[in-house]
Design a protein around this motif. Structure first.
Motif, PDB file in Angstrom:
ATOM      1  N   SER A   1      -4.650 -10.988   8.402  1.00 23.52           N
ATOM      2  CA  SER A   1      -5.936 -10.306   8.195  1.00 23.52           C
ATOM      3  C   SER A   1      -6.226 -10.034   6.727  1.00 23.52           C
ATOM      4  CB  SER A   1      -5.965  -8.992   8.980  1.00 23.52           C
ATOM      5  OG  SER A   1      -4.893  -8.143   8.586  1.00 23.52           O
ATOM      6  N   VAL A   2      -5.196 -10.023   5.880  1.00 19.58           N
ATOM      7  CA  VAL A   2      -5.421  -9.745   4.455  1.00 19.58           C
ATOM      8  C   VAL A   2      -5.070 -10.934   3.566  1.00 19.58           C
ATOM      9  CG1 VAL A   2      -5.173  -7.241   4.659  1.00 19.58           C
ATOM     10  CG2 VAL A   2      -3.140  -8.640   4.256  1.00 19.58           C
TER      11      VAL A   2
ATOM     12  N   ASP B   1      -3.769  -1.214  -3.489  1.00 17.61           N
ATOM     13  CA  ASP B   1      -4.616  -1.679  -2.403  1.00 17.61           C
ATOM     14  C   ASP B   1      -4.629  -3.203  -2.361  1.00 17.61           C
ATOM     15  OD1 ASP B   1      -6.852  -0.374  -0.523  1.00 17.61           O
ATOM     16  OD2 ASP B   1      -7.605  -2.296  -1.265  1.00 17.61           O
ATOM     17  N   TYR B   2      -4.960  -3.754  -1.176  1.00 11.93           N
ATOM     18  CA  TYR B   2      -5.053  -5.207  -1.019  1.00 11.93           C
ATOM     19  C   TYR B   2      -6.474  -5.729  -1.239  1.00 11.93           C
ATOM     20  CZ  TYR B   2      -0.379  -5.017   1.093  1.00 11.93           C
ATOM     21  OH  TYR B   2       0.959  -4.826   1.316  1.00 11.93           O
ATOM     22  N   GLU B   3      -7.458  -4.850  -1.231  1.00 12.57           N
ATOM     23  CA  GLU B   3      -8.850  -5.278  -1.290  1.00 12.57           C
ATOM     24  C   GLU B   3      -9.481  -5.081  -2.672  1.00 12.57           C
ATOM     25  OE1 GLU B   3     -10.401  -6.470   1.455  1.00 12.57           O
ATOM     26  OE2 GLU B   3      -8.951  -5.956   3.021  1.00 12.57           O
ATOM     27  N   LYS B   4      -8.990  -4.119  -3.448  1.00 13.31           N
ATOM     28  CA  LYS B   4      -9.656  -3.723  -4.683  1.00 13.31           C
ATOM     29  C   LYS B   4      -9.114  -4.477  -5.898  1.00 13.31           C
ATOM     30  CE  LYS B   4     -10.495   0.939  -2.873  1.00 13.31           C
ATOM     31  NZ  LYS B   4     -10.195   2.376  -3.012  1.00 13.31           N
TER      32      LYS B   4
ATOM     33  N   ASN C   1      -7.734 -12.057  -4.925  1.00 12.22           N
ATOM     34  CA  ASN C   1      -7.434 -11.096  -5.985  1.00 12.22           C
ATOM     35  C   ASN C   1      -6.306 -11.561  -6.887  1.00 12.22           C
ATOM     36  OD1 ASN C   1      -9.281  -8.869  -5.808  1.00 12.22           O
ATOM     37  ND2 ASN C   1      -8.372  -8.340  -3.831  1.00 12.22           N
TER      38      ASN C   1
ATOM     39  N   PRO D   1      -8.348 -11.842   1.066  1.00 14.72           N
ATOM     40  CA  PRO D   1      -8.609 -10.961  -0.074  1.00 14.72           C
ATOM     41  C   PRO D   1      -7.449 -10.913  -1.070  1.00 14.72           C
ATOM     42  CG  PRO D   1      -8.310  -9.688   1.948  1.00 14.72           C
ATOM     43  CD  PRO D   1      -8.458 -11.114   2.343  1.00 14.72           C
TER      44      PRO D   1
ATOM     45  N   ARG E   1       0.824  -1.214   0.000  1.00 18.95           N
ATOM     46  CA  ARG E   1       0.000   0.000   0.000  1.00 18.95           C
ATOM     47  C   ARG E   1       0.858   1.264   0.000  1.00 18.95           C
ATOM     48  NH1 ARG E   1      -3.122  -2.641   4.587  1.00 18.95           N
ATOM     49  NH2 ARG E   1      -5.014  -3.534   3.679  1.00 18.95           N
TER      50      ARG E   1
END
Length: 519
Positions: free
Chosen positions: A144-145, A107-110, A152, A148, A65
């Motif tokens: 925690s990531v 980003d790690y989520e998108k 991805n 996702p 990030r």
């Protein structure tokens, strides 16, 4: 960098082959701005690069990030590469290494962020010849990531023209249920063959050496059971505390951080049965199937009575655990834990396996201490027991504590040792860091030193009840006993170990580890 040039140099290399490596490979380090990547992942990648053990024309892409330019990225990724004497050859290699690694932020989520990462990787791959495009994803990330990011990567960055592999760092959950959730979520996106769960202790030279030590020596193999062995201790000691990083540690504690993974993995190799061969799949099947299904299933959940918990307090000018501002002021998180495991099978029935680990102790040390039973009484009385000690780190060594006649005119036994200290015996041999060995294994698709999913599930079953007790999920939380910063641990430790039959020699024996400083 050509393999021919790298292998023809004078740097000692690992005894393995590049032939199984795949050219046209991009290594993607996710979490590239973090401490793990800076301190472990990139130094290991450089070690492999320096010695010619990465695929030809490999490129390393960092992803995180954090927004930073190329200069800042290279400063971070090379800051822990060792070059104490400013060797010109190493300096030149570092500069060469920088050219082989670049950075992308996102980003790690998108999903669109990973689309951008994929486009960048494709640009890098345009220089490769042939049809194949291989990718190794290294998740140097907090758990925690994991999910996702894994999802991805599979959806947006999965190469359809080659081999894809993903390396996942511990911790793998916090108990049995959370581990199962994590494993099942990963399996939705990545197959078991593509997944490499890294526990770096399985890559340490002395842990890998246990297989040869056990199964290539009849003299040791014949004594490797309950008939000869009285107890086994596996010890992990750190001479420093949390030092401002107590937030993460307080969430997991010493048992999750060290015992449930690192030390239990060492126990697995110590206790496993002989594999069919030393091929990767045979070793992995024996460790995962036989140890997990037979040996680990033969270990019942740890009893509270077989557990000693401690927490360091201020001493010797050092602050206590609760003095760390990042730690909750009333925390009862143990910074020291000793647990005794019992293996209920024909080989090990009745032999205590004592795992102990702690922070803020008197030294840095990881070792295995196997104490044998008393010699038959008669001509000798109160003689010291034999002990086989495998020093995993620092100063790798194997020594056998045994009794010999005191030199001179008296017939009197004294304890001494048969000593194999690696720095003396293998002074010119390069011993790779654990992460180097494991990253190379992942590149080659060798699973033998990685943790399989069924092994993890059984391992968590052993520790989950005691962890729920410590977390207060099964009644009042236990309060750890205090021990001074810089001590050997809680004063209760001697009595704890003694109740399992361990006898400390009282003849003043000491292994001469201090001599190593002159080597």
């Amino acid at each position: 960098m050509s393999r021919q040039r790298a292998m023809s140099g004078t740097i000692p290399s690992m005894e393995t082959s590049n032939e199984a490596l795949k050219d046209n490979t991009v290594i993607i380090v996710l979490g590239a701005s973090g401490d793990l990547a800076k301190k472990k992942t990139y130094p290991a990648l450089f070690g492999l690069y320096q010695r010619g053990f990465l695929p030809t024309d490999v490129h390393i892409v960092g992803y995180a990030r954090t927004k930073m330019d190329e200069a800042e990225y290279h400063k971070r990724t090379t800051s822990y590469i060792k070059n104490p004497n400013n060797d010109e050859e190493i300096t030149a290699k570092i500069e060469e290494f920088k050219k082989a690694t670049t950075y992308v932020s996102g980003d790690y989520e998108k999903g669109e962020a990973f689309d951008n990462l994929n486009k960048y990787i494709e640009e890098v791959e345009k220089r490769y010849q042939g049809d194949q495009r291989h990718r190794l994803f290294y998740l140097a990330l907090p758990p925690s990531v994991f999910i996702p990011v894994a999802a991805n990567l599979k959806t947006h960055c999965y190469s359809k023209r080659g081999i894809n592999r993903i390396i996942v760092e511990k911790p793998f959950g916090k108990d049995t249920d959370s581990c199962r959730t994590l494993l099942s979520s990963l399996k939705q996106h990545w197959t078991e063959d593509e997944t490499f769960r890294i526990d770096h202790y399985l890559g340490k030279e002395m842990v890998k050496n246990l297989l040869v030590l056990r199964f290539a020596n009849v003299a040791l193999g014949s004594a490797w059971d309950k008939n000869s062995i009285s107890s086994v201790q596996i010890t992990f000691k750190e001479p420093f505390g949390t030092e401002g990083r107590g937030g993460y540690f307080d969430e997991f504690g010493m048992i999750r951080d060290v015992l449930q993974n690192h030390l239990l993995q060492v126990l697995s190799v110590l206790a496993m049965e002989r594999p069919v061969s030393f091929s990767a799949e045979d070793i992995r099947d024996e460790k995962a199937s036989v140890v997990s299904v037979k040996v680990l299933r033969a270990i019942p959940p740890i009893e509270r009575a077989d557990t000693l918990l401690g927490q360091y307090v201020a001493a010797n000018g050092k602050p206590g655990y609760l003095d760390d501002d990042t730690v909750p002021h009333n925390s009862v998180c143990p910074t020291f834990a000793a647990t005794t495991l019992w293996i209920h099978n024909p080989r090990w029935e009745g032999v205590p396996f004592i795992l102990r680990a702690g922070k803020a102790l008197n030294e840095s040390k990881v070792e295995i201490r196997i104490q044998f039973k008393d010699v038959t009484q008669g001509i000798f009385k109160d003689i010291a027991r034999n002990e086989l000690v495998i020093r995993i780190q620092p100063s790798e060594a194997v020594y056998l504590k045994m009794n010999l006649k005191t030199p001179g005119l008296y017939t009197r036994a004294m304890p001494t040792e048969l000593d194999l200290t690696y720095k003396r015996r293998f002074a010119e041999t390069y011993i790779p860091e654990a992460y180097e060995a494991l990253i190379l294994d992942a590149l080659k698709g060798d699973h033998s030193n990685f943790v399989r999913d069924d092994e993890l599930d059984v391992a968590w079953k052993i520790f989950t009840p005691i962890l729920h007790w410590i977390d207060g999920q099964s009644g009042p939380r236990p309060h750890p006993v205090g021990y001074p910063y810089g001590s050997r641990g809680p004063k209760e430790l001697e009595a704890f170990i003694a109740k399992y039959g361990y006898k400390r020699a009282d003849q003043g024996y000491a292994w001469p580890v201090t001599n190593l400083s002159n080597l």
